[in-house]
Design an enzyme around this catalytic site. Sequence first.
Site, mmCIF file in Angstrom:
data_model
loop_
_atom_site.group_PDB
_atom_site.id
_atom_site.type_symbol
_atom_site.label_atom_id
_atom_site.label_comp_id
_atom_site.label_asym_id
_atom_site.label_seq_id
_atom_site.Cartn_x
_atom_site.Cartn_y
_atom_site.Cartn_z
ATOM 1 N N GLU A 173 -12.212 23.428 42.673
ATOM 2 C CA GLU A 173 -12.655 22.502 43.416
ATOM 3 C C GLU A 173 -12.700 23.041 44.601
ATOM 4 O O GLU A 173 -11.545 23.184 45.494
ATOM 5 C CB GLU A 173 -11.492 21.448 43.239
ATOM 6 C CG GLU A 173 -11.356 19.590 43.812
ATOM 7 C CD GLU A 173 -10.491 19.199 43.253
ATOM 8 O OE1 GLU A 173 -9.870 19.421 42.084
ATOM 9 O OE2 GLU A 173 -10.348 18.384 43.625
ATOM 10 N N LYS A 190 -16.792 13.537 42.361
ATOM 11 C CA LYS A 190 -15.146 13.283 41.792
ATOM 12 C C LYS A 190 -15.525 11.909 41.211
ATOM 13 O O LYS A 190 -15.623 11.549 42.742
ATOM 14 C CB LYS A 190 -13.931 13.898 42.306
ATOM 15 C CG LYS A 190 -13.385 13.976 41.718
ATOM 16 C CD LYS A 190 -11.168 14.503 42.442
ATOM 17 C CE LYS A 190 -9.842 14.330 41.951
ATOM 18 N NZ LYS A 190 -9.122 15.850 43.193
ATOM 19 N N CYS A 214 -11.648 18.194 38.219
ATOM 20 C CA CYS A 214 -10.263 17.754 37.975
ATOM 21 C C CYS A 214 -9.895 16.202 37.528
ATOM 22 O O CYS A 214 -9.374 16.964 36.229
ATOM 23 C CB CYS A 214 -9.550 18.131 39.778
ATOM 24 S SG CYS A 214 -8.059 18.097 38.849
#
Lengths: 601, 601
Positions: free
Chosen positions: A44, A126, A162
């Site tokens: 990330e 994300k 994530c």
Amino acid sequence: MAQLRIALAQVDTTVGDLDGNAELVSSWTKQALARSAHLVVFGEMTLTGYPAEDLVLRRSFVAASAAALERLAVRLAEEGAGEIAVVVGYLDASPTPAPAVGRPAGEPQNCVAVLWQGRVAARSAKHHLPNYGVFDEFRYFVPGTTFPVFRLHGVDVGLTVCEDLWQEGGPVAVAREVGVGLLLCINGSPYEQGKSYHRDELCARRAREAGATLAYVNLVGGQDELVFDGDSLVVDAGGEVLARAPVFAETLLTVDLDLPEGAGTGVGPETGPDGPVDAGDGTTMAVSRVVLAADPLPAWEPRPATVADRPDPAGELYAAVVTGTRDYVRKNGFRSVALGLSGGIDSALVATIAVDALGPDAVHTVAMPSAHSSQGSLDDAAELARRQRTRHSVVPIEPTVAAFHAALAAAGGLHGLAAENLQARVRGTLLMALSNEHGHLVLTTGNKSELATGFSTLYGDSAGGFAPIKDVSKTNVWALARWRNARAVARGEVPPIPEEIIVKPPSAELAPGQLDSDRLPDYSVLDAVLDDYVSHDLGRAELTAAGHAPETVDRVIRLVDLAEYKRRQNPPGPKVTSKAFGRDRRLPITSRWRERDHSAG
Amino acid sequence: MAQLRIALAQVDTTVGDLDGNAELVSSWTKQALARSAHLVVFGEMTLTGYPAEDLVLRRSFVAASAAALERLAVRLAEEGAGEIAVVVGYLDASPTPAPAVGRPAGEPQNCVAVLWQGRVAARSAKHHLPNYGVFDEFRYFVPGTTFPVFRLHGVDVGLTVCEDLWQEGGPVAVAREVGVGLLLCINGSPYEQGKSYHRDELCARRAREAGATLAYVNLVGGQDELVFDGDSLVVDAGGEVLARAPVFAETLLTVDLDLPEGAGTGVGPETGPDGPVDAGDGTTMAVSRVVLAADPLPAWEPRPATVADRPDPAGELYAAVVTGTRDYVRKNGFRSVALGLSGGIDSALVATIAVDALGPDAVHTVAMPSAHSSQGSLDDAAELARRQRTRHSVVPIEPTVAAFHAALAAAGGLHGLAAENLQARVRGTLLMALSNEHGHLVLTTGNKSELATGFSTLYGDSAGGFAPIKDVSKTNVWALARWRNARAVARGEVPPIPEEIIVKPPSAELAPGQLDSDRLPDYSVLDAVLDDYVSHDLGRAELTAAGHAPETVDRVIRLVDLAEYKRRQNPPGPKVTSKAFGRDRRLPITSRWRERDHSAG
């Protein structure tokens, strides 16, 4: 079915170092290429480092990240890596900005891109933003609403970031709906004790939900208070672990996979829905599809994958604090550290961590005896320095302490705690003077139990740049010391920490005959209450119901509540528990809330 | 039309002090009753104090707040205040919990309740949650989805909380849809320079949007780094200000209003929609209606309302730092403060603020001359102490500094910056020793320009519990000193700050002949760059385009970027600008981002 060789690049980035991080991507991609991988996946926000905090609110930083990504795509192709798909996390602005009060300035997004043949072939952001514990992502990011799928050598590969795994619905639900053969998740998931088990369980569950093989790549290394442990892994669609990387080490985990071929051409209606797809979390997501390479590759004999062992809990914890310390020192440009070596267990452990992190020549230990220091403590400190070959010196503090007393004699002098604190502050001032003169970073030696209860001196033993055992309880300080000595013995080495230091009763040695037990409950009792009060946020009634003695509970919560200001003035240190002081726990200083007064709660 | 007399209670709460805050509600409600008000309105989270930060994640605290509200309702009725509607902010758990990863533990809500006739007659929760600047409300709260309307003496009154005004859509849009005669907004809106104008404009706009009179109640007083300025006001449905409370003072603003009567019975379909109503922000809200008193009251002759003047900008800023300092000292249980008085402008201003906040007997000024201190500085400090009648003492530091040099002689001694910092640390240690011995809170004297550039000594001049001018630029330090002296002259008093202190060139006096201008640009130049770089987040290219000299820009951003760690170790102080260091600005310490290297950004 179609084969792919994927490589998970578990690397140690530095926040803000766009050039250095791009260099990392380039060099690890070359290694993946050397292993004939078709796809290499980085963690990330690899290009910017993670977490970049309020830097992401600077338009200049967002623009620089986006430009660096474009340059990186071109560079990789120029370096002969145009035919390996490179998945990398970075920072970019939302392609559909909608500025409003309450949305972060500049509309930044926590992005993932696929680099292929010299260009950015796909990009998304994300979807689920964590905003608890150490995370503040509603402050920083605009959520992504697109699920990207790229076809590589016949396999449809989906991308997540994530938190997209940790929350229900969203990209994983969409992945199942649209059908992918491989789901990638790029992570910046910090270490904490016992977390790896939850991560395994989560990856297995999400792989089954998505009906796809899941490759989970994590960062590794320290960034301020966070330590990323790596622990990257691949699980199949049934939830079985196929491969695992070692913890706390940069590595390239290469895995040969046999995956379902994608339907249709890879784009268009016969391939599957392009959205909007119900994401099962109250939102819908678009699906964006791109074909990098339509056809499966000729078959080859797969190599067996590595499943690294995990160290035991104490070894894992020790590796976390060593990693956090090494990276903080190195990434902040220091080449040496200084610390006060009292002959007690805390400074002994910190010195050992520092030597393991930086080597003995970089570790300057200073004994600063007062009239209250015992000869045993001085001898123990000297023996530790001798065993570990630190740069050791002795600076007695008595004349300086006397000068302060003389200066304040006319004002009535100093007594009790004021006189005790003075000694600690003279030591802090001496260490900071050595730091200013020679460029060492000062390490503080306080542990979590002390920090919790305010059992330290502001600008005294808490003066310094980094606190390696800030989030390690006293109970665990002893456990780590014993573990480290046992490891040495197992390897036929001399134990680094003299046994006397481990077995003697703890004392601050600021007054004659003083022991920690004069002012604090026994550490095993204290640490148990702290764990429930601080980490689990139990109220007084719940604490006593959990079996802690009411008088201990009242004593401990009073100490903890009153020490908030002091804790804030401590340097950062590696977070290793579910709730560390600092980013994890944000309490007002000015507060009249007294848990003990509200036992009904 | 129907008449109502409303009272806005602008009061100073303390976080966590449920009993004390309930006492405030009781006593100010009695005053409202004495003025024959029908409705009294308190600010956001009055019962718990605001912001309570991670305390709201403690189930015991949430339960205690809810229980305290119930007790308060009963108590008010017992005290004869059952027939005045009391609107009060508090903390409660969501009535429809939906625990999930990413939602705050215990499902707390930032609530508002209406107390009437001994019970909680209505309750709702803040809909728009701010999560920027100093606010982290996605961390803390579950958003409310209900718009409550209560009928009081014929008038339909709607409830909103703070951010509900600042963002588009939500409760204001629903208020227009369902039709209310009066819209209440309870706030915890911190002061910053120039914000009151925006607040006025916002209230006028939202009143017009809602088509209703708007009563805006704010907290007043300091809570850690925040200072609430009050500035409560009432605007009519056309946006005209009908009444305004003074800033930085507890007050009860009473206003007679003539308002439209509500339709129907106050509940049921003939009254208006009960929801779900499109809130215009992508959500729908339910409407909850309750009737407290259906019929309008007999008419009376309205009294004219007060519209308080606002002070000039310097007076407002001075009041903010005095208020922040007084409340921090008092609410943390200190009765006196100590500070080093160098004879320079910063410590002179802080001493003056402290005397205005606490009275001269509570202010202990200490001159700590070294070999580099000028006689002029010592004389100026003594003169200021004489004029303001502080408790003044003189403690020379030379012998103590010499003792440190002697202790470190064998290690090679101290030179340059290390020797300069030592002097500051000896002073910090002396002040902390006096604090420990006598219980004074130490005030630090650093200003925002110093904090920004790292022009201070860790554990030296930055050692202490509170930093009154932490968010005040050096330029404004001079402006406040001149303003304070001018006010004294206007009142026929002796100016508290000797003119010599204001006019002399600034110097830290840590080395012979030293001036601030040796190391920093001229403060007027520096402060202009800092404002654009820190408050407005401009990048290097934008800074030079704005007219700042490139070499100054590079010099300043380098200083600012390198000082992040040092800033974190400073004590809290009142936030008075749009972007203060601390809660407002959260940057990594470990960062290689150098704005100057990315001028294209």
